[in-house]
Design an enzyme around this catalytic site. Structure first.
Site, PDB file in Angstrom:
ATOM      1  N   LYS A 182      15.694   2.733  -6.177  1.00  0.00           N
ATOM      2  CA  LYS A 182      16.233   2.818  -7.219  1.00  0.00           C
ATOM      3  C   LYS A 182      17.662   3.254  -7.504  1.00  0.00           C
ATOM      4  O   LYS A 182      17.842   3.017  -8.764  1.00  0.00           O
ATOM      5  CB  LYS A 182      15.068   3.740  -8.647  1.00  0.00           C
ATOM      6  CG  LYS A 182      14.086   3.626  -7.946  1.00  0.00           C
ATOM      7  CD  LYS A 182      13.904   1.851  -9.760  1.00  0.00           C
ATOM      8  CE  LYS A 182      12.598   1.961  -9.515  1.00  0.00           C
ATOM      9  NZ  LYS A 182      11.889   0.279  -9.316  1.00  0.00           N
ATOM     10  N   LYS A 191      10.586  -7.496  -1.481  1.00  0.00           N
ATOM     11  CA  LYS A 191       8.804  -7.797  -1.420  1.00  0.00           C
ATOM     12  C   LYS A 191       9.284  -8.370  -2.931  1.00  0.00           C
ATOM     13  O   LYS A 191       9.801  -8.561  -4.033  1.00  0.00           O
ATOM     14  CB  LYS A 191       8.112  -6.302  -2.036  1.00  0.00           C
ATOM     15  CG  LYS A 191       8.739  -5.674  -2.911  1.00  0.00           C
ATOM     16  CD  LYS A 191       8.263  -4.310  -3.944  1.00  0.00           C
ATOM     17  CE  LYS A 191       9.065  -3.920  -4.519  1.00  0.00           C
ATOM     18  NZ  LYS A 191       7.624  -2.983  -5.781  1.00  0.00           N
ATOM     19  N   LYS A 213       8.927  -6.440 -10.506  1.00  0.00           N
ATOM     20  CA  LYS A 213       9.050  -7.245 -12.248  1.00  0.00           C
ATOM     21  C   LYS A 213      10.494  -6.904 -12.217  1.00  0.00           C
ATOM     22  O   LYS A 213      11.137  -7.824 -13.269  1.00  0.00           O
ATOM     23  CB  LYS A 213       8.167  -5.819 -12.434  1.00  0.00           C
ATOM     24  CG  LYS A 213       6.527  -5.893 -12.527  1.00  0.00           C
ATOM     25  CD  LYS A 213       6.391  -5.012 -13.643  1.00  0.00           C
ATOM     26  CE  LYS A 213       4.778  -5.117 -13.126  1.00  0.00           C
ATOM     27  NZ  LYS A 213       4.244  -2.969 -13.434  1.00  0.00           N
TER      28      LYS A 213
HETATM   29  P1  AMP Z   1       4.786  -1.358  -9.894  1.00  0.00           P
HETATM   30  O1  AMP Z   1       4.848  -2.905 -10.894  1.00  0.00           O
HETATM   31  O2  AMP Z   1       6.103  -0.602  -9.132  1.00  0.00           O
HETATM   32  O3  AMP Z   1       3.966  -0.223 -11.090  1.00  0.00           O
HETATM   33  O4  AMP Z   1       3.352  -1.248  -8.621  1.00  0.00           O
HETATM   34  C1  AMP Z   1       2.151  -0.488  -9.533  1.00  0.00           C
HETATM   35  C2  AMP Z   1       1.441  -1.505  -7.855  1.00  0.00           C
HETATM   36  O5  AMP Z   1       1.573  -2.756  -7.702  1.00  0.00           O
HETATM   37  C3  AMP Z   1       1.539  -0.364  -6.833  1.00  0.00           C
HETATM   38  O6  AMP Z   1       0.195  -0.011  -6.721  1.00  0.00           O
HETATM   39  C4  AMP Z   1       2.453  -1.268  -6.370  1.00  0.00           C
HETATM   40  O7  AMP Z   1       2.491  -1.007  -4.329  1.00  0.00           O
HETATM   41  C5  AMP Z   1       1.819  -2.623  -6.134  1.00  0.00           C
HETATM   42  N1  AMP Z   1       3.585  -3.934  -5.409  1.00  0.00           N
HETATM   43  C6  AMP Z   1       3.872  -3.924  -6.752  1.00  0.00           C
HETATM   44  N2  AMP Z   1       4.679  -4.661  -5.805  1.00  0.00           N
HETATM   45  C7  AMP Z   1       3.909  -5.240  -4.836  1.00  0.00           C
HETATM   46  C8  AMP Z   1       4.407  -6.540  -3.894  1.00  0.00           C
HETATM   47  N3  AMP Z   1       5.265  -7.471  -3.715  1.00  0.00           N
HETATM   48  N4  AMP Z   1       3.148  -6.290  -3.372  1.00  0.00           N
HETATM   49  C9  AMP Z   1       2.136  -5.351  -2.731  1.00  0.00           C
HETATM   50  N5  AMP Z   1       2.031  -4.564  -3.336  1.00  0.00           N
HETATM   51  C10 AMP Z   1       3.066  -4.339  -4.769  1.00  0.00           C
END
Ligand code: AMP
Length: 348
Positions: free
Chosen positions: A128, A212, A215
């Site tokens: 980040k 990965k 968003k």
């Molecule tokens: P976030 O969007 O960063 O708030 O992530 C929310 C949840 O989605 C968390 O449990 C992350 O580990 C999961 N997550 C986000 N992006 C991925 C991805 N590309 N692959 C697997 N899990 C993801």
């Protein structure tokens, strides 16, 4: 027992002997395939068998300084998306993080036992800090502490998250162990990761060839995405110039397309394209077309439900209110125990 038809009293009894699960997602954009396959599908699977808390991490999202309007619409969107994916507010507690002030209090306490060196070393902080060099705020640094507070305040036993959160979850275990040891208590159980199929934590790749799906990476396919847009995005996905000899190892961008295909397509479809690849007869255009259609078949019904739910403000408000009540009840119980252990109880 079907919790739909039981009174609040029976609902509590029904939940009482179950292990607890907690997880959350930041309202910083539409939910994408990575969120779904890394986290949300586990939420749906677990909701009947565990005492589940699923939240919208609006405090976490402040690290990127959203405008009030963006924050409000982001929270509403994720709430509607949770429901559209099949999380049932009668089974799981769905709440918004800022509706539960007890979390922020525990965060303050845990910050006292979190050390600068270990926080600076976390991969998510370093990433980040690289992504937003002009805004390396203290919230980014202490993100794992707030995440630990989210988990520990409900004494969660399991946390369904994607691979990217593995280290942060390890930090939560560390903070819990440290606190328990420091105060000679067992107030916090140690949370374990949960994966959908009991295997490794998953990482859904993006369409840009490496890394990965995320968003903020601009490489995501959202559950809310219009089918036309999905086709466009998939057709633009990075590939290579094609295999030149049989059974050649796949390059990362191509491997990523196959990984996505394994997630949304049937085993036969994957085997078919794998065989073509191994015989050097693959046409990436065909693979992409098939992948796009399989993604659409999966996302289209969810998209329709999101559209419907977004229209129903009073239902969304009711779900949030109900969730906040249940989450606060659980959180305040733990917080009282923690305060007692720390020595905040006065005898004068
Ligand atoms: P976030 O969007 O960063 O708030 O992530 C929310 C949840 O989605 C968390 O449990 C992350 O580990 C999961 N997550 C986000 N992006 C991925 C991805 N590309 N692959 C697997 N899990 C993801």
């Amino acid at each position: 027992m079907n919790p739909y038809f039981c009174s609040d009293f029976y609902f509590r009894i029904y939940k009482m002997n179950k292990l607890t699960v907690l997880s959350g997602i930041r309202p910083t954009g539409y939910l994408h395939l990575g969120n779904y396959f890394g986290a949300v599908r586990s939420f749906v699977k677990m909701q009947s068998d565990y005492n589940c808390f699923f939240f919208i991490a609006d405090i976490h999202s402040l690290t990127t300084h959203p405008t009030p309007e963006n924050l409000q619409s982001g929270v509403k969107q994720v709430l509607a998306e949770y429901l559209a994916c099949g999380i049932d507010p009668e089974k799981a507690t769905i709440f918004i993080q800022s509706d539960v002030p007890e979390v922020s209090e525990l965060y303050a306490f845990l910050n006292m036992n979190a050390y600068l060196g270990e926080l600076e070393r976390t991969t998510s902080f370093k990433e980040k800090a690289r992504q937003q060099p002009d805004n390396v705020n203290a919230g980014l640094l202490t993100y794992p502490v707030l995440m630990a507070a989210d988990i520990l305040i409900h004494k969660a036993n399991f946390v369904p998250v994607g691979k990217d959160q593995e280290q942060n979850l390890e930090m939560a275990r560390k903070f819990a162990t440290r606190f328990n040891y420091m105060y000679n208590t067992e107030v916090f159980p140690l949370p374990k990761p949960y994966t959908f199929d009991g295997k490794d934590m998953i990482k859904v790749p993006g369409l840009d060839g490496s890394g990965k799906m995320g968003k903020s990476e601009g490489n995501a396919i959202n559950l809310y995405e219009d089918p036309k847009e999905i086709r466009k995005k998939v057709m633009r996905a990075v590939t290579d110039s094609g295999p030149t000899e049989p059974n050649q190892q796949k390059t990362e961008p191509v491997e990523n397309l196959f990984t996505l295909m394994k997630i949304v397509s049937t085993a036969d479809t994957v085997a078919h394209f794998d065989e073509l690849y191994n015989k050097c007869e693959i046409r990436y255009g065909d693979l992409k077309k098939q992948l796009a259609e399989d993604i659409i078949a999966f996302t289209a019904p969810i998209r329709e439900r999101i559209i419907d739910i977004l229209q129903d403000d009073s239902y969304l408000a009711k779900v949030a209110r109900m969730g906040a009540e249940k989450a606060r009840e659980s959180a305040s119980k733990t917080l009282n125990e923690v305060k007692e252990v720390i020595g905040f109880r006065r005898f004068f």
